[in-house]
Each structure stands twice: as C-alpha cells, then as structure tokens.
Write an enzyme that holds these catalytic residues in place. Structure first.
Site: not given
Ligand SMILES: Cc1ncc(COP(=O)(O)O)c(C=O)c1O
Length: 413
Positions: A175, A172, A230, A198, A101, A201, A247, A237
C-alpha cells in the site's frame, strides 16, 4: 424538513471528487505500441536491463531508495518470493499484523511457514512493536510489518526487535508506493520490501508486484526464485534451485513506466490534501485524523483512514455515519472487515497442501487482537486514494459533508 441527504435533503457533493483511477496517457500508449512492434514481449534472460521490465525495476528501486528491484507477477507472489529468498523453512514462524489484507499471512502459508498474528497500535493502526516482541518464540525467523494503508510503520522499533533476536524483516509495502519513512522510501528499509501493483494500488498495471532490496545476495536469490532457478550471467538452461516462473511481462512494465512518471506528483498531491483534510477533521467533534508520527515524512496512501468516535458523534454506530456520508456523496469504507486470523481459512484450518514440518499453526480464533477488532468494527473509516488527486476544494467538500452529518446527527437516531 430533513437536511440530510439520507432523509431526502439536498446532498453536499454532487460532482466527482479527485480523479478516475487508473490514470494513463501517451507514455503508456507509446510504450505498449513499442512492445507490440518490437516482438520482445517478455523480459528475456541475459540482457534484461534493456527490457522494459529491467528499466522499471531499476527506476522503481531508485524511486523507493533501494539498490535492486525484481519485478514479479503480483503482490502475493512477491511476498512468497521474498520469503523464499531469505531462506524460509517449513514450520518457521513469521510475525504479521492483524490489520492487513489476508495475503500478508497466506503468502507465509504458501511457503509452509506459520504466520503469528499480532495486534496493532490503536494510534496509527500499524503493527504494535510491543506485541511483535512479545510474540517471538523459538521458531520465529522474521517479522513482516505492513505499511497499512500506506502509512509508514515504526520501522526503528521493528528493526531493533529484529536485530535483538536475529530475525529478518520483510516489509509488505503493497500500500506504500511513494510513502516516506524518515525521508526514505518504504520497502527499502528492511531486508526486502514487497509491493503489489494490482489495479487499485497507487502504481498499477492491473496486476503485478515487485521486490526491493539493498542486499546483493538477496537480490540474486529474488532473481532466481522469480526465474525458474536461473542466476544472472549463467547459461539459460542451467537451473540452480527449485523455483517458479513469477516474471512480469513487457506489457505490464510498459504501463508501469507511465504510472511511475506521475507517481511523485501524485504522492505530493495526496499527502498535501491529506494534511489539509487532517486540519479540518480536528475541528469536527466525533472524528479525528491519525496523528502522524515524526517518522512519517510522506504518506502516499492506498487508502486514507481516519477515526470515528461514536460516543462523541451522538452515539450513532459507524455504519449509520458511513451510510449518511455516502448519501451526501462521499463514499467511504471501513477496512478489511476483520482481523486476518478471523477469516474462515484460519478458523477452519484450511491450509491446502502446506506442510509445516514438526510445527503446527496455532489456534487462530484464540489469538486475540482486540485493538484491531475494535477499529474494524467501530472506529476506522477509509477513503480511496483517488479522491485526493484533485484540489483542496475537494477536501473542503468532504469536510462540509462530515460536518453536516455531525450537525444533523439527530436525524440519524
Ligand atoms: C497488504 C497487502 N499485501 C499483499 C497484497 C497482495 O497483492 P496482490 O493482490 O497483488 O497479490 C495485497 C493486495 O491488496 C495487500 O493489500
């Protein structure tokens, strides 16, 4: 009389396969009510281990075999946060695979780094370690492999290249919740692993993300970069670095704790069903599974992909096959359309306010990734993970639909 459903024949699959997604239950309901009534709607500062966010961080890190977790707003910002934590600087180059992605690469640009896009291994659709090694230049600081579709990539090879050149590795793992590389959770192998939570997933709160690490210092930097600079244990603060607010809310963690309680079972079910489907795919001329590498001890995919070979499938294009399968009741996709560097933003060089120091991004359209292109255009077929949450009878129906299209391919010409 026509046999294929696309030509008004009877369809093979006339019921739902797998399960609806997302799945929720009593844990989510009770957790959400607890958050509502407690009045604690955010993770808080000093005592975050008592928050739902803190509990989720700990539980998910443990589930994926990592020491620390820092929950984030989403998967894109999880990558940005990870890049900041490893000390990215303007103009630094980061190697990313073409099959992913777009956020794997745009997260780099959002922190003023330059993604260098490399091709994938046509066998397993994951970053090609040789291509990654060949792309290393003077400005390269790290490799960002993607466990594409949740399939664990060749982390031994990636790590060896990184070690040889003094690079960091950010996985990354957007998935790959629950996927195991040599028995170890994806996202716990490199310096940092980032996840998306998201909606689509396999672990989700609608939106969300998390970074994992085994390194004490990186954990402290991740925490700080997600929490306006922080550091844990310091006055509220007192801010040490320029950082945003990334967050996660208590609402999200309330839902994620429910999903996490089911993830092990669901991961086992998907993997078991996929292995069953693979046995069947091997028996049908013109399609083939991805043959698992020895390091893939569990594949808990976000989407499952298999291969379509037009020349062995009566010469029809993949789009026609997908259309015919859809008519039989099996909806499939074909991945992310094109290699990421072919997106308009790379072609038109729309970097927004990013600045890259003395280095400028390369000419992306002249960055060829022929295997990725071929796979997106002709070969790859993807199936949603939710289809694999039922029994093997669902796999039999999928195979029956594919076999039926193969047997009657003449109707599609
Ligand atoms: C491989 C990959 N990296 C990063 C992301 C980004 O995630 P988000 O959509 O939660 O920002 C996605 C989203 O589908 C993704 O497929």
């Amino acid at each position: 009389m026509a046999k294929l459903a696309i030509n008004d024949g009877p369809k093979v699959i006339d019921r739902q396969l797998g399960k609806d997604w997302p799945i929720s239950g009593d844990i989510e309901r009770e957790n959400l009510m607890e958050v509502l009534e407690s009045g604690r709607w955010w993770r808080g500062s000093g005592d975050s281990e008592t928050s739902k966010v803190g509990r989720f961080e700990q539980a998910f890190a443990e589930f994926q075999d990592a020491k620390y977790g820092v929950a984030i707003t989403n998967g894109t910002q999880a990558i940005e946060c990870a890049l900041k934590a490893v000390g990215i600087e303007p103009g630094d180059e980061v190697i990313v695979p073409a099959a992913t992605f777009v956020a794997s690469a745009t997260a780099c640009i959002l922190v003023n780094a330059i993604p260098i896009v490399v091709d994938i291994d046509p066998e397993n659709y994951q970053i090609d370690p040789d291509a990654a090694a060949a792309a290393i230049g003077e400005r390269t600081v790290g490799i960002l492999p993607v466990h594409y579709g949740g399939y664990p990539c060749d982390m031994d090879a990636v790590q060896q290249i990184a070690d040889r050149h003094g690079l960091w590795v950010i996985e990354d793992a957007a998935h790959a919740h629950g996927s195991l590389w040599n028995g170890r959770g994806c996202g716990s192998i490199g310096d940092i692993g980032s996840f998306s939570l998201q909606m689509g997933k396999t672990l989700t709160a609608g939106e969300g993300g998390i970074c994992l690490t085994n390194d004490d210092d990186l954990a402290a930097m991740l925490y700080s970069y997600h929490h306006i600079g922080r550091f844990e244990g310091r006055p509220f603060y007192e801010h040490h670095i320029v950082a945003s607010n990334l967050r996660m809310t208590e609402w999200q963690a309330a839902v994620l704790l429910g999903g996490l309680s089911r993830l092990e079972d669901q991961a086992e079910t998907r993997d078991r069903n996929a292995r069953y489907l693979e046995d069947g795919l091997r028996q049908i001329e013109g399609v083939a599974p991805i043959e698992r590498d020895e390091w893939v001890t569990r594949w808990n995919f976000y989407f499952y992909h298999f291969k379509f070979h037009s020349e062995q499938f009566g010469g029809i294009p993949r789009a026609r096959f997908v259309e015919a399968l859809g008519a039989e009741g099996l909806g499939c996709g074909s991945g992310h359309l094109h290699p990421i560097q072919q997106n308009p933003l790379f072609v038109e060089r729309n970097w927004g306010p990013a600045c890259f120091g003395d280095n400028e991004p390369p000419d992306y359209p002249s960055m060829p990734t022929p295997e990725c292109e071929r796979i997106y255009e002709e070969e790859g077929i993807s199936l949603n993970h939710r289809l694999f949450l039922g029994g093997t009878e669902d796999m039999d129906l999928m195979l029956e639909a594919i076999q039926k299209v193969r047997d009657n391919v003449d109707e599609l010409r």
